[in-house]
Design an enzyme around this catalytic site. Structure first.
Site, PDB file in Angstrom:
ATOM      1  N   GLU A 158     -10.799   3.347   7.206  1.00  0.00           N
ATOM      2  CA  GLU A 158      -9.759   4.229   7.758  1.00  0.00           C
ATOM      3  C   GLU A 158     -10.490   5.341   8.521  1.00  0.00           C
ATOM      4  O   GLU A 158     -10.176   5.636   9.659  1.00  0.00           O
ATOM      5  CB  GLU A 158      -8.901   4.811   6.633  1.00  0.00           C
ATOM      6  CG  GLU A 158      -7.809   5.791   7.102  1.00  0.00           C
ATOM      7  CD  GLU A 158      -7.103   6.492   5.936  1.00  0.00           C
ATOM      8  OE1 GLU A 158      -7.625   6.454   4.794  1.00  0.00           O
ATOM      9  OE2 GLU A 158      -6.041   7.108   6.178  1.00  0.00           O
ATOM     10  N   ASP A 165       1.865   6.993   2.467  1.00  0.00           N
ATOM     11  CA  ASP A 165       2.489   8.157   1.800  1.00  0.00           C
ATOM     12  C   ASP A 165       3.673   8.580   2.679  1.00  0.00           C
ATOM     13  O   ASP A 165       3.572   9.541   3.443  1.00  0.00           O
ATOM     14  CB  ASP A 165       1.491   9.320   1.713  1.00  0.00           C
ATOM     15  CG  ASP A 165       0.173   8.925   1.065  1.00  0.00           C
ATOM     16  OD1 ASP A 165       0.066   9.004  -0.169  1.00  0.00           O
ATOM     17  OD2 ASP A 165      -0.747   8.517   1.804  1.00  0.00           O
ATOM     18  N   HIS A 177      -9.818   1.364  -0.411  1.00  0.00           N
ATOM     19  CA  HIS A 177      -9.686   2.012   0.899  1.00  0.00           C
ATOM     20  C   HIS A 177     -11.031   1.954   1.617  1.00  0.00           C
ATOM     21  O   HIS A 177     -12.049   2.402   1.068  1.00  0.00           O
ATOM     22  CB  HIS A 177      -9.304   3.484   0.734  1.00  0.00           C
ATOM     23  CG  HIS A 177      -7.858   3.728   0.452  1.00  0.00           C
ATOM     24  ND1 HIS A 177      -7.239   3.262  -0.672  1.00  0.00           N
ATOM     25  CD2 HIS A 177      -6.913   4.399   1.159  1.00  0.00           C
ATOM     26  CE1 HIS A 177      -5.966   3.639  -0.643  1.00  0.00           C
ATOM     27  NE2 HIS A 177      -5.738   4.336   0.451  1.00  0.00           N
ATOM     28  N   HIS A 217       0.847  -1.205   0.000  1.00  0.00           N
ATOM     29  CA  HIS A 217       0.000   0.000   0.000  1.00  0.00           C
ATOM     30  C   HIS A 217       0.879   1.251   0.000  1.00  0.00           C
ATOM     31  O   HIS A 217       1.313   1.731   1.047  1.00  0.00           O
ATOM     32  CB  HIS A 217      -0.905  -0.035   1.238  1.00  0.00           C
ATOM     33  CG  HIS A 217      -1.977   1.012   1.255  1.00  0.00           C
ATOM     34  ND1 HIS A 217      -3.323   0.711   1.229  1.00  0.00           N
ATOM     35  CD2 HIS A 217      -1.920   2.372   1.296  1.00  0.00           C
ATOM     36  CE1 HIS A 217      -4.039   1.821   1.265  1.00  0.00           C
ATOM     37  NE2 HIS A 217      -3.208   2.854   1.319  1.00  0.00           N
TER      38      HIS A 217
HETATM   39  N1  HPA Z   1      -5.601   7.774   1.624  1.00  0.00           N
HETATM   40  C1  HPA Z   1      -6.568   7.966   0.739  1.00  0.00           C
HETATM   41  N2  HPA Z   1      -6.352   8.519  -0.435  1.00  0.00           N
HETATM   42  C2  HPA Z   1      -5.115   8.912  -0.742  1.00  0.00           C
HETATM   43  C3  HPA Z   1      -4.093   8.747   0.144  1.00  0.00           C
HETATM   44  C4  HPA Z   1      -4.349   8.144   1.378  1.00  0.00           C
HETATM   45  O1  HPA Z   1      -3.442   7.954   2.207  1.00  0.00           O
HETATM   46  N3  HPA Z   1      -2.972   9.215  -0.455  1.00  0.00           N
HETATM   47  C5  HPA Z   1      -3.334   9.646  -1.650  1.00  0.00           C
HETATM   48  N4  HPA Z   1      -4.635   9.470  -1.840  1.00  0.00           N
HETATM   49 ZN    ZN Z   2      -3.795   4.864   1.224  1.00  0.00          ZN
END
Ligand code: HPA
Ligand code: ZN
Length: 334
Positions: free
Chosen positions: A201, A280, A198, A18
């Protein structure tokens, strides 16, 4: 745990599932490109040169501003080299990265092919020089909406092969529903792509359930808030869904107040396939080494547990069987 054991752990060969491609860009790299192109990006940097943002939604807009200096296929090739050098330095031997056609040609298939070609060439060079294998996962961006997601899915479907191996969704989880994107995920699945989204979160366990049930994904980006409903946790365990957990990102963004309050260990203890990634890394002031260091210190995990996490990641990796076997060999202790 003594210093020697910790040293062994942080130096293990690692797999990462990821990683947002542009999100791996070191700030100095983005500043350098901005300077070359005479673009003023000073507002997105702190005085110490790091990325500046207030919260997750602001992070997404700073991310898009940073990405705006990446204009040509050549820029993305340079990014690929910079990102893979960082990953290789952290002992990563296999990585999957999220690529967005929205940022690479604006969703046009012919343009996307050119970006993809340039990125792949840079990745192949890095494989030769640094021993790191990269595969691509196209992501649509949730806050750009379901219609734009279809253009990303079409780009993915048209270029699906042994390198472009998956399709997923990133962006603002608080916008819309997972099932709004079902058309795009169906298109990607029909093209033979593996799926991840995703979920869990920012929203709770129901969102994780919907990603599995409505989109049919085999992996979830984050998924950690599934912990709020043990029935969802058990569903993940029973169905063998793998979570791409990014503990440092979660703590940095305040999803959990500290690593010792993070549910990664509970999820693992209940039989869920958990893996570890950075998300990131420069945005969240992390690296794969730092993730391992923090997890070892907080949960007392030993080398065997980390090796198991890496094996789990390779079992859930979207690459072909030959690549999987070759990487699994690299994970074996000498
Ligand atoms: N989460 C969701 N969307 C994203 C992220 C992230 O960490 N980085 C870039 N787009
Ligand atoms: Zn992500």
């Amino acid at each position: 745990m003594n210093e020697d054991q910790l040293h062994q752990i942080i130096n293990l060969p690692k797999t990462e599932l990821h990683l947002h491609f542009e999100g791996g860009a070191p700030p100095a790299f983005i500043r350098g490109l901005a300077k070359e192109k005479n673009i003023d990006l000073s507002r997105i940097f702190n005085e110490d040169g790091s990325y500046a943002y207030r919260d997750f939604v602001h992070f997404l807009s700073v991310y898009e501003a940073a990405t705006s200096v990446l204009k040509t296929p050549e820029d993305f090739a340079r990014l690929c080299t910079a990102v893979l050098e960082q990953s290789a330095e952290n002992g990563v031997v296999y990585s999957e990265t999220f690529l967005s056609p929205d940022f690479c040609g604006g969703g046009d298939v012919a343009a996307w092919r050119e970006y993809l070609h340039a990125i792949r060439e840079a990745a192949e060079a890095a494989e030769k020089s640094h021993g790191i294998t990269l595969r691509g996962v196209v992501t649509c961006i949730r806050h750009f909406g379901p219609e734009q997601a279809k253009t990303a899915a079409l780009c993915a479907a048209e270029t699906a092969d042994d390198w472009l191996v998956g399709f997923g969704m990133a962006g603002d989880e608080n916008k819309g529903k997972q099932r709004d994107y079902a058309y795009s995920f169906d298109m990607a699945r029909e093209a033979g792509l593996h799926l991840t989204s995703h979920a869990g979160e920012w929203r709770g366990p129901q969102e994780v359930r919907e990603a599995v049930e409505d989109l049919g994904v085999s992996r979830i980006g984050h998924g950690v808030r599934a912990i709020g409903d043990l029935a969802v946790v058990d569903m993940l365990a029973e169905q063998g869904v793998t979570l791409e957990v990014c503990p440092g990102s979660n703590v940095f963004l305040g999803v959990f107040p500290s690593l010792d309050k993070h549910p990664i260990e509970q999820l693992r203890d209940r039989g869920v396939n958990v893996t570890v990634s950075t998300d990131d890394p420069p945005f969240f002031h992390t690296t794969m080494r730092r993730e391992y260091d923090a997890l070892a210190k907080t949960f007392g995990w030993d080398e065997e547990i980390f090796t198991e996490l890496n094996r789990t990641a390779m079992q859930a990796a979207f690459c072909d069987a030959d690549t999987r076997d070759a990487i699994l060999k690299k994970l074996e202790r000498p």
